[in-house]
Scaffold this motif. Structure first.
Motif, short mmCIF file in Angstrom:
data_model
loop_
_atom_site.label_atom_id
_atom_site.label_comp_id
_atom_site.label_asym_id
_atom_site.label_seq_id
_atom_site.Cartn_x
_atom_site.Cartn_y
_atom_site.Cartn_z
N PRO A 7 0.81 -1.23 0.00
CA PRO A 7 0.00 0.00 0.00
C PRO A 7 0.84 1.28 0.00
O PRO A 7 0.49 2.24 -0.70
N GLY A 8 1.96 1.28 0.71
CA GLY A 8 2.82 2.47 0.74
C GLY A 8 3.38 2.78 -0.64
O GLY A 8 3.41 3.94 -1.07
N HIS A 9 3.82 1.71 -1.34
CA HIS A 9 4.37 1.90 -2.69
C HIS A 9 3.32 2.43 -3.64
O HIS A 9 3.59 3.27 -4.50
N MET A 10 2.10 1.89 -3.48
CA MET A 10 1.02 2.32 -4.37
C MET A 10 0.72 3.79 -4.16
O MET A 10 0.59 4.55 -5.12
N ALA A 11 0.64 4.19 -2.90
CA ALA A 11 0.33 5.59 -2.60
C ALA A 11 1.42 6.50 -3.17
O ALA A 11 1.12 7.55 -3.76
N LYS A 12 2.67 6.06 -3.04
CA LYS A 12 3.78 6.87 -3.54
C LYS A 12 3.75 6.96 -5.07
O LYS A 12 3.93 8.03 -5.65
N LYS A 14 1.22 6.63 -6.99
CA LYS A 14 0.07 7.45 -7.39
C LYS A 14 0.43 8.95 -7.26
O LYS A 14 0.17 9.73 -8.17
N ARG A 15 1.05 9.29 -6.16
CA ARG A 15 1.42 10.69 -5.93
C ARG A 15 2.40 11.16 -7.01
O ARG A 15 2.25 12.23 -7.59
N LEU A 16 3.41 10.33 -7.29
CA LEU A 16 4.39 10.69 -8.33
C LEU A 16 3.74 10.85 -9.69
O LEU A 16 4.06 11.78 -10.44
N ALA A 17 2.83 9.93 -10.00
CA ALA A 17 2.17 9.99 -11.31
C ALA A 17 1.36 11.27 -11.43
O ALA A 17 1.40 11.96 -12.45
N ILE A 18 0.65 11.62 -10.36
CA ILE A 18 -0.18 12.82 -10.38
C ILE A 18 0.70 14.07 -10.51
O ILE A 18 0.38 15.01 -11.24
N GLU A 19 1.85 14.02 -9.84
CA GLU A 19 2.81 15.13 -9.91
C GLU A 19 3.28 15.33 -11.36
O GLU A 19 3.31 16.44 -11.88
N GLU A 46 -9.15 7.61 -12.15
CA GLU A 46 -9.06 8.56 -11.05
C GLU A 46 -7.74 9.33 -11.14
O GLU A 46 -7.68 10.53 -10.91
N ILE A 47 -6.67 8.62 -11.49
CA ILE A 47 -5.35 9.26 -11.56
C ILE A 47 -5.27 10.23 -12.74
O ILE A 47 -4.82 11.36 -12.61
N ILE A 48 -5.73 9.80 -13.88
CA ILE A 48 -5.63 10.65 -15.08
C ILE A 48 -6.64 11.79 -15.05
O ILE A 48 -6.38 12.88 -15.54
N GLY A 49 -7.77 11.54 -14.42
CA GLY A 49 -8.79 12.59 -14.28
C GLY A 49 -9.23 13.11 -15.64
O GLY A 49 -9.47 12.33 -16.56
N SER A 50 -9.28 14.42 -15.80
CA SER A 50 -9.78 14.98 -17.05
C SER A 50 -8.63 15.28 -18.03
O SER A 50 -8.86 15.86 -19.09
N LYS A 51 -7.43 14.92 -17.66
CA LYS A 51 -6.28 15.12 -18.56
C LYS A 51 -6.50 14.36 -19.87
O LYS A 51 -7.07 13.26 -19.86
N PRO A 173 8.97 7.39 -17.27
CA PRO A 173 7.52 7.15 -17.32
C PRO A 173 6.91 7.12 -15.92
O PRO A 173 7.64 7.03 -14.93
N GLY A 174 5.61 7.20 -15.87
CA GLY A 174 4.91 6.97 -14.61
C GLY A 174 4.67 5.48 -14.49
O GLY A 174 4.23 4.84 -15.43
N ILE A 175 5.03 4.93 -13.34
CA ILE A 175 4.87 3.48 -13.15
C ILE A 175 3.75 3.23 -12.15
O ILE A 175 3.77 3.77 -11.03
#
Ligand code: GDP
Length: 290
Positions: A7-12, A14-19, A46-51, A173-175
């Protein structure tokens, strides 16, 4: 590359990808054409949103072309720009660039109407491990790459790769993590090489694949592994696997043969198979392959 996801890796991640997403105009969501459903991150929308995004089904050389066409249409009918590519062999890269330009065209037209000069298209690639992100970045860049320096305000590790006259691509890339929702998805991810081999036993993977292929295109299995339809009629799948192990001169080394079989699938030696049935193809049992 394989990563154990907690879960910690996933949260990180996700945060990096959004950044990273905040720095680009458009994202290429890269998925595996053999498993277009299973190779998508569970919270990708959810991550990509409206991009803006383009979905690229990579490794199309290994997938069933008919199924790939249907998957591309499925994504298009959901309102996404989608395209099949084979980054390894440089196929579809030019078309992917064109699709990205097409997706961005309305934005530039709008800006032009306001008198704003069009700028480069900034993009990034996003996807689960082993789907071909690095390969695609290399293909995008080709031989004439120029790395533009770090720009003020951009995290120092980020570099932009200048491509053609109008693209700037983030060099990393975003992983994202893959789906782990059920056993079948896990099997498909493992067979295609998206998750660590040692998370699942090779013979489990080989058995799953054997069953899948015997139902769809047994001739390929018969021919490649020197068995005949008549002799396996009464056999269970583990017995068939053992017979193939012997015929291929692996003695009784079931595990080694299983590894060979998975390797053969991954290299396309067994043919082009898509493991996620296209949506709406509920009668997939009737589809005969090529
Ligand atoms: P990443 O982890 O997403 O960056 O994936 P890589 O770019 O490292 O690719 C993972 C593996 O898939 C490598 O062995 C690549 O050679 C292979 N690969 C990438 N794209 C393709 C493709 O279109 N077709 C085939 N057959 N193999 C590919």
């Amino acid at each position: 590359m394989t990563i154990q996801w907690y879960p910690g890796h996933m949260a990180k991640a996700k945060r990096l990808a959004i950044e990273k997403l905040s720095m680009v105009d458009i994202v290429v969501e890269l998925i595996d054409a053999r498993i277009p459903q299973s190779s998508r991150n569970p919270v990708i929308d959810e991550i990509i949103g409206s991009k803006r995004r383009v979905i690229a089904l990579n490794k199309a050389d290994l997938a069933d072309p008919v199924a790939t066409r249907e998957w591309v249409q499925t994504f298009q009918s959901q309102g996404h720009a989608a395209i099949a590519i084979d980054a390894q062999h440089q196929k579809g890269i030019r078309q992917l660039k064109e699709l990205i330009r097409k997706e961005m065209a309305p934005v530039f037209e709008e800006q032009a109407a306001k008198g704003i000069l069009s700028k480069n298209i900034r993009l990034m690639i996003l996807g689960i491990p082993n789907v071909g992100k690095s390969t695609l970045i290399n293909r995008f860049v080709g031989k004439n790459q120029a790395i533009t320096g770090n720009k003020p305000g951009v995290t120092k590790a980020q570099r932009w790769l200048k491509i053609d006259r109008d693209f700037e691509l983030l060099d990393t890339p975003g992983i994202l993590w893959p789906k782990f929702e059920d056993q079948t998805i896990g099997m498909k991810l493992a067979i295609t090489g998206a998750i660590k081999d040692d998370l699942l036993h090779m013979d489990d993977l080989a058995l799953w694949l054997l069953e899948y292929l015997l139902e769809r295109q047994p001739e390929r299995i018969f021919e490649r592994y020197r068995i005949k339809a008549a002799e396996i009629e009464q056999m269970t799948h583990p017995e068939v696997l053992l017979l193939m192990t012997e015929r291929m001169n692996f003695g009784d080394d079931y595990d080694a043969f299983s590894e060979r079989m998975i390797h053969d699938y991954r290299k396309g030696i067994l043919g082009q198979y898509t493991l996620d049935e296209p949506v709406g193809e509920q009668t997939a049992g009737e589809v005969d392959g090529e």
